[in-house]
Design a protein around this motif. Structure first.
Motif, PDB file in Angstrom:
ATOM      1  N   ALA A 199      -7.713  13.611   1.941  1.00  0.00           N
ATOM      2  CA  ALA A 199      -6.468  13.769   2.695  1.00  0.00           C
ATOM      3  C   ALA A 199      -6.168  12.484   3.461  1.00  0.00           C
ATOM      4  N   HIS A 200      -4.917  12.037   3.391  1.00  0.00           N
ATOM      5  CA  HIS A 200      -4.532  10.868   4.171  1.00  0.00           C
ATOM      6  C   HIS A 200      -3.182  11.123   4.835  1.00  0.00           C
ATOM      7  N   ARG A 201      -2.860  10.297   5.810  1.00  0.00           N
ATOM      8  CA  ARG A 201      -1.643  10.484   6.575  1.00  0.00           C
ATOM      9  C   ARG A 201      -0.406  10.181   5.739  1.00  0.00           C
ATOM     10  N   PRO A 202       0.663  10.946   5.931  1.00  0.00           N
ATOM     11  CA  PRO A 202       1.915  10.615   5.234  1.00  0.00           C
ATOM     12  C   PRO A 202       2.452   9.286   5.755  1.00  0.00           C
ATOM     13  N   GLY A 203       3.042   8.521   4.867  1.00  0.00           N
ATOM     14  CA  GLY A 203       3.563   7.218   5.258  1.00  0.00           C
ATOM     15  C   GLY A 203       2.536   6.108   5.194  1.00  0.00           C
TER      16      GLY A 203
END
Length: 216
Positions: free
Chosen positions: A131-135
């Motif tokens: 999971a990674h941050r949007p943007g």
């Protein structure tokens, strides 16, 4: 055979960021069952402040009402360091060699994966969903990971969710998840300072923390 997701953590305490991450990854990979796996003795960080019994109870309260989430007690009662490779080996023995397993990890955890005990064996036992941050697409942060880890990522990365059901282990999925700036350490700091944690944790967990005077 549908994959089974696995989200491990100290969960000291479990919060909405943990749950939303698990929900987002499960939706992306069409996973109907996610094992919520509180650790007993984390090998890479200081021991939890709340007892194993309290953390298990909070995790149980947090996932109540969501049929997708299942509480897993493989690690919580152990007094020796808990290594994910050992836990996945135990799950493999229980669920069979053909059952697809997907280990959920955050981007920060993945960047330190090469420091985990026998980390390369993880790919023989499960897929990874990161999971990674949007943007912040992977191209903006992957150049900071160790070369050995980058080699594994380039070899195993897949954008086809069907591969995670068609084989038991070995692929890597990258997914932007709902951004929630919540951390267990931040929650503990707020409680110590006498500040509210409402809407950072499930309401049942909030009541449990208050009733048992945890982290205060």
């Amino acid at each position: 055979m549908k994959p089974i997701g696995i989200l491990g953590g100290t969960f000291d305490p479990i919060h909405l960021g943990h749950l939303r991450l698990a929900e987002d990854l499960a939706e992306a990979l069409d996973i109907d069952e996610v094992r919520i796996l509180p650790t007993g003795m984390p090998p890479h960080r200081t021991p939890a402040l709340a007892s194993s019994a309290d953390r298990l109870a909070m995790a149980s309260l947090a996932i109540a009402g969501n049929p997708r989430f299942v509480l897993d007690e493989h690690e919580i009662h152990k007094t020796e360091p808990c290594y994910m490779v050992d836990t996945l080996t135990a799950l493999r023995a229980e669920l069979g060699q053909e059952q697809p397993l997907v280990l959920f990890v955050g981007g920060d955890a993945f960047m330190g994966l090469d420091g985990w005990h026998e980390w390369q064996r993880l790919f023989d036992l499960a897929h990874l969903a990161i999971a990674h941050r949007p943007g912040f697409p992977p191209e903006t942060w992957l150049d900071r990971i160790a070369p050995a880890l980058m080699t594994q990522l380039l070899m195993r990365r897949s954008n086809d969710a069907r591969e995670f059901a068609d084989r038991p282990a070995g692929r890597i999925w990258l997914q932007a998840v709902t951004q929630m700036d919540i951390s267990s350490s931040g929650i503990r700091s707020r409680l110590k300072a006498g500040r509210s944690i409402r809407y950072l944790v499930p309401e049942a967990v909030h009541h449990y923390i208050q009733h048992h005077h945890l982290y205060q």
